[in-house]
Design a protein around this motif. Structure first.
Motif: not given
Length: 435
Positions: A32-46, A90-94, A395-399
């Motif tokens: 879910l973290f990745s989905v939100v991040a990727l959709l945000f980047l897609f919207d920014c690119a669009r 690299v993937v930490t950026v998500r 999960p801790v850092s996820g919160y």
């Protein structure tokens, strides 16, 4: 339906599901973290909206992330990186993109922020109720009992309740407490005091030392930020102290963990597991001061005999060798230094200061329960004198990243006038009406 609205609705649902997924579905939460991040980047690119990359904390996070990748390159010494370490860096950026998505995209309007608050409050209440049920009956709803030293585990098999609950306790608890204690009716005020005391009592009864200490710190900071909370905070601290004083009778495992074992570990800190991990991390940093050992450098380097040095530097003091090794050094700042040397530590610290600066902007002049709770939650997670999980460990850092994005959005959008908001970047939520 417009494409921008479809994308945002999917991302909004994913964002709201992250917090409950962190309870017992880490893999789903990471997706879910990745989905939100990727959709945000897609919207920014669009839409071509990339201005957020130059704003606030983002350049500081970008600098630390780039340095982390450089230190993780699979090159000969002084580099100690590898392809797996580089990929993980690299993937930490998500997580950073997720926080930016909440701040600049998903939480621009008040309604999604309110929905997220309800979700976080529900998760905090769920953990607290499970802990109280386990304390009263010896088992949680799923039949799990206390952990080996008597800690309350709540809805988890392992002792995770304390570290997870303290990350969301204050944004969940402060708004209703402040709403109650500011009422004129004494019954409501008494209910607010009782709610605050109950929250602190739960943290004490869980029996995990660092969460209890962080809760005390959080109460102090909350009282400084919210003047009307000060008497209630004092009452909550007294309630926690009473529960702790009575723990030899009402909960002997809690007394053992919070008083006896904690006192023994502090008296013998250097030979405790935490003290030995700290010394090992210091030695790894001292021998790799510029580039560290790359992402997960501590886990990879801890068992290397060249770092087997104890506090005394005597030839026979090897810091218990490889027997103390863990996946991380149990502190974000020592992890930053073992990953990226002293430059990595400096960049990480600047990123932390930028986060706290942005989340606290205007809070002292205009006290607000929601913003104060979010700032306190972020401060507790990033507090340097603490035993922690790995920085990006779920999960801790996820919160934390949920709280971070939410807190940044509250700071950015709560006081913004509608006219200036629409000029900056029109929000699909504002333009299309209710979701």
């Amino acid at each position: 339906m417009p494409l921008n609205l479809i994308i945002q609705r999917i991302a909004l649902v994913a964002m709201l599901l992250v917090t409950p997924a962190l309870l017992n579905a880490r893999a789903l939460a990471d997706i879910l973290f990745s989905v939100v991040a990727l959709l945000f980047l897609f919207d920014c690119a669009r839409t071509g909206r990339w201005r957020w990359l130059r704003q606030g904390w983002v350049p500081f996070a970008g600098a630390w992330w780039i340095w982390e990748m450089i230190c993780s390159l699979p090159l000969p010494p002084p580099f100690y990186g590898s392809w797996p370490s580089l990929l993980q860096a690299v993937v930490t950026v998500r997580y950073f993109v997720f926080a930016a998505a909440l701040e600049h995209w998903l939480l621009r309007e008040a309604r999604p922020r309110l929905w997220l608050r309800w979700v976080v409050q529900a998760v905090a209440a769920y953990i607290g109720i499970q802990c109280l049920f386990q304390y009263a009956t010896g088992r949680d709803f799923y039949g799990f009992g206390r952990w080996t030293d008597g800690e309350l585990t709540g809805p988890f098999f392992k002792p995770r309740a304390g570290p997870e609950l303290v990350r969301i306790l204050f944004p969940a608890l402060l708004p209703p407490v402040m709403a109650l204690i500011t009422q004129k009716t004494i019954i409501y005020r008494a209910a607010g005091v009782a709610l605050a005391a109950l929250g602190i009592a739960v943290m004490v009864l869980i029996g995990q030392r660092m969460p209890v200490l962080l809760t005390g710190l959080g109460l102090i900071v909350s009282a400084l930020l919210l003047p009307r909370l000060r008497l209630v905070a004092f009452a909550a601290i007294v309630a926690g102290a009473v529960v702790l004083a009575a723990s030899p009778v009402i909960s002997p495992p809690t007394y053992y963990r919070l008083v006896e074992k904690f006192s023994m570990q502090m008296e013998n800190f250097r030979i405790s597991p935490y003290g030995l991990l700290l010394r090992r991390a210091d030695e790894i940093t001292e021998q790799n001061p510029v580039f560290g050992r790359g992402f997960n450098g501590f886990r990879i380097g801890c068992s290397d005999p060249r770092y087997f040095v104890g506090w005394t530097h005597n030839p026979g003091d090897n810091g218990l060798g490889a027997s103390i090794c863990k996946q991380h050094p149990h502190n974000f700042y020592t992890q930053a230094s073992t990953d990226g040397g002293y430059p990595g530590l400096i960049l990480f610290s600047l990123m932390v200061l930028a986060w706290l600066r942005d989340m606290s902007r205007g809070l002292w002049r205009q006290p607000d329960a929601v913003r104060a709770g979010l700032f306190v939650a972020a401060l507790l997670h990033l507090w340097p004198i603490a035993s922690t999980s790995a920085f990006t460990s779920l999960p801790v850092s996820g919160y934390f990243f949920v709280v971070l994005g939410w807190g940044l959005a509250e700071t950015r959008w709560r006081q913004v006038r509608p006219a200036s908001r629409s000029v900056a970047s029109p929000s699909p939520l504002a333009a299309t009406g209710p979701i």
